[in-house]
Design an enzyme around this catalytic site. Structure first.
Site, PDB file in Angstrom:
ATOM      1  CE  LYS A 200      -4.095   1.915   0.574  1.00 63.70           C
ATOM      2  NZ  LYS A 200      -4.977   1.974  -0.552  1.00 63.70           N
ATOM      3  N   GLY A 206       5.908   4.025   9.718  1.00 66.55           N
ATOM      4  CA  GLY A 206       6.311   4.599  11.003  1.00 66.55           C
ATOM      5  C   GLY A 206       6.175   3.547  12.085  1.00 66.55           C
ATOM      6  CB  CYS A 209       8.313  -2.585  14.954  1.00 61.73           C
ATOM      7  SG  CYS A 209       7.426  -2.743  16.502  1.00 61.73           S
TER       8      CYS A 209
HETATM    9  C1  UGA Z   1       5.305  -4.459  12.688  1.00 60.57           C
HETATM   10  C2  UGA Z   1       5.170  -5.823  11.955  1.00 60.57           C
HETATM   11  O1  UGA Z   1       4.128  -5.727  10.980  1.00 60.57           O
HETATM   12  C3  UGA Z   1       4.833  -6.938  12.958  1.00 60.57           C
HETATM   13  O2  UGA Z   1       4.798  -8.191  12.279  1.00 60.57           O
HETATM   14  C4  UGA Z   1       5.925  -6.968  14.044  1.00 60.57           C
HETATM   15  O3  UGA Z   1       5.675  -7.969  15.013  1.00 60.57           O
HETATM   16  C5  UGA Z   1       5.963  -5.612  14.735  1.00 60.57           C
HETATM   17  O4  UGA Z   1       6.260  -4.598  13.750  1.00 60.57           O
HETATM   18  C6  UGA Z   1       7.036  -5.662  15.795  1.00 60.57           C
HETATM   19  O5  UGA Z   1       8.206  -5.834  15.450  1.00 60.57           O
HETATM   20  O6  UGA Z   1       6.717  -5.607  16.986  1.00 60.57           O
HETATM   21  P1  UGA Z   1       3.599  -2.603  13.563  1.00 60.57           P
HETATM   22  O7  UGA Z   1       4.785  -1.769  13.892  1.00 60.57           O
HETATM   23  O8  UGA Z   1       2.500  -2.716  14.565  1.00 60.57           O
HETATM   24  O9  UGA Z   1       4.034  -4.111  13.207  1.00 60.57           O
HETATM   25  O10 UGA Z   1       2.967  -1.945  12.256  1.00 60.57           O
HETATM   26  P2  UGA Z   1       2.651  -2.405  10.763  1.00 60.57           P
HETATM   27  O11 UGA Z   1       1.266  -2.871  10.667  1.00 60.57           O
HETATM   28  O12 UGA Z   1       3.714  -3.303  10.262  1.00 60.57           O
HETATM   29  O13 UGA Z   1       2.764  -1.004  10.005  1.00 60.57           O
HETATM   30  C7  UGA Z   1       3.992  -0.281  10.018  1.00 60.57           C
HETATM   31  C8  UGA Z   1       3.894   0.958   9.155  1.00 60.57           C
HETATM   32  O14 UGA Z   1       3.870   0.628   7.779  1.00 60.57           O
HETATM   33  C9  UGA Z   1       2.659   1.828   9.390  1.00 60.57           C
HETATM   34  O15 UGA Z   1       3.061   3.179   9.463  1.00 60.57           O
HETATM   35  C10 UGA Z   1       1.795   1.601   8.171  1.00 60.57           C
HETATM   36  O16 UGA Z   1       1.000   2.709   7.840  1.00 60.57           O
HETATM   37  C11 UGA Z   1       2.853   1.356   7.107  1.00 60.57           C
HETATM   38  N1  UGA Z   1       2.390   0.525   5.967  1.00 60.57           N
HETATM   39  C12 UGA Z   1       2.013  -0.761   6.159  1.00 60.57           C
HETATM   40  C13 UGA Z   1       2.368   1.098   4.700  1.00 60.57           C
HETATM   41  O17 UGA Z   1       2.712   2.279   4.494  1.00 60.57           O
HETATM   42  N2  UGA Z   1       1.953   0.318   3.642  1.00 60.57           N
HETATM   43  C14 UGA Z   1       1.581  -0.983   3.811  1.00 60.57           C
HETATM   44  O18 UGA Z   1       1.239  -1.636   2.797  1.00 60.57           O
HETATM   45  C15 UGA Z   1       1.606  -1.529   5.105  1.00 60.57           C
END
Ligand code: UGA
Length: 388
Positions: A200, A206, A209
């Site tokens: 996406k 951000g 993690c």
């Molecule tokens: C992330 C990982 O997805 C988990 O599997 C992992 O356990 C966790 O870190 C950790 O190490 O504790 P999280 O930080 O909660 O989880 O967030 P995500 O859902 O991964 O999203 C991270 C960022 O990527 C967000 O800012 C989101 O907006 C962005 N993102 C995500 C995008 O810009 N595009 C996408 O397609 C998906």
């Protein structure tokens, strides 16, 4: 979480500040403490070490110690040695068992795992931990050594970050050449080898993690004599995204006089109040520097964000979307909250001074927005942006 805690509190779930007793009474001890990052990218494992000392002091028989915190490769071995050297009891096993849960869906991700990773120095401990997870759902279990388990965690998070930066790079080109990144991602994702998740496009990743683990793995590589230039580019692309959305805003408003901007969504993603490394923060800082007045909306993080901008007079905060955009010249979307997806577009049109929306999360259908009379600027959907 609230429901689960209430259901189990003082039955199967007890809270205490007494580390000694909780370790002494346990068969399995999980270390889940924080591992903050230092400015040079090194991970501070001080909290893990002090947990290890506390556990060592309280070992009173065989226990399995489970290292869940995200730690640099080599930490499990180091922690094993600490406990071995400090404890009078020698019967214990250490297991590296990284977690893969996401903020906002942690309970679900914990109960339904894509994979269970168990890094252990012996098979008995490995199998025992697998048994502990028997009532959880997991597609597959990987039994391996400490180092591989630790690396699986970093490789997974940094690969997700790489996917996001990759699609954001594609989005930049899409804007210039008239392609639609949403369709490109769909077309790519239908290939099972690529997969549709984490493609996406938007204003970058951000949270606590992905940014931290990317920096940490670059540092781990460096200390092992490898320059992980791919990951350096992932971070560079990520930082460029927030500048890109500002360029888009300036392009969209180049022919009008704009003073007040409505910002919808502040947290790094929906369903959390977490503002750590949220792209909204540098975006707002830059807009304030450029002299704009900001009205910001978020359904949950207003209390936290107010503190961050307490010294700024040109920003106000709202928990109501319509109060936020009332009399704003234009608006920007920075987090894809459901509340924003469900916004009454007709009302929005009436409240904004100009019908201009810059969408950093691509949440609306372009044709629908045009039929309502909006000038809609999403990311990577075929609108050339100045200064690329
Ligand atoms: C992330 C990982 O997805 C988990 O599997 C992992 O356990 C966790 O870190 C950790 O190490 O504790 P999280 O930080 O909660 O989880 O967030 P995500 O859902 O991964 O999203 C991270 C960022 O990527 C967000 O800012 C989101 O907006 C962005 N993102 C995500 C995008 O810009 N595009 C996408 O397609 C998906």
């Amino acid at each position: 979480m609230d429901r689960l805690i209430k259901k189990n509190l003082n039955k199967r779930l007890h809270f205490t500040t007494n580390i000694d007793l909780s370790v002494q009474k346990a068969d399995v001890v999980f270390i889940t403490v924080g591992t903050p990052i230092r400015s040079n990218g090194d991970i501070d494992i001080g909290y893990v070490e002090s947990a290890a000392y506390k556990i060592a002091n309280n070992l009173n028989g065989y226990k399995i110690i489970v290292l869940k915190s995200t730690v640099p490769v080599g930490t499990a071995k180091h922690i094993y040695r600490i406990i071995q050297s400090k404890s009078r009891v020698t019967e214990f096993d250490l297991v590296s068992n990284p977690e893969f849960l996401r903020e906002g869906s942690a309970v679900h991700d914990c109960l339904y795992m894509d994979r269970l990773v168990i890094g252990a120095s012996n098979k008995i401990a490995s199998r025992r931990l697998e048994q502990l997870y028997q009532s959880f759902y997991f597609k597959e279990v990987i039994h391996t050594n400490f180092e591989t388990a630790e690396m699986i965690k970093y490789a997974s998070n940094t690969f997700l970050a790489t996917k996001i930066s990759f699609i954001n790079g594609i989005a930049r080109i899409c804007d210039q050449v008239g392609a639609d990144v949403e369709m490109v991602a769909k077309g790519m994702g239908l290939d099972d080898r690529i997969g549709k998740k984490f493609l996406k496009a938007g204003i970058g990743f951000g949270g606590s993690c992905l940014p931290k683990d990317t920096k940490a793995l670059i540092r781990i590589a460096e200390t092992n004599g490898y320059d992980f230039s791919l990951l350096k580019a992932v971070i560079k692309t990520n930082l460029e995204q927030y500048k890109y959305i500002i360029e888009k805003l300036l392009l969209a408003t180049r022919e009008i006089e704009v003073k007040t901007i409505g910002i919808l969504g502040l947290t790094f993603k929906p369903n959390t109040n977490d503002l750590r490394n949220a792209p909204s923060i540098p975006i707002i800082k830059k807009l304030l520097k450029l002299g704009f007045v900001i009205k910001a909306y978020d359904p949950v993080s207003i209390k936290e964000v107010k503190r961050k901008f307490s010294h700024e007079s040109n920003i106000s905060f709202f928990c109501d979307i319509y109060k936020t955009i009332d009399k704003c010249d234009v608006c920007m979307i920075l987090t894809e909250w459901d509340e924003i997806r469900r916004i009454d577009l007709k009302r929005m049109l009436q409240l904004l001074n100009y019908p201009i929306i810059v969408d950093g999360r691509n949440i609306f259908d372009i044709n629908k927005m045009e039929s309502f009379g909006f000038s809609y600027y999403p990311i990577g959907r075929g609108q050339p942006t100045l200064g690329m």
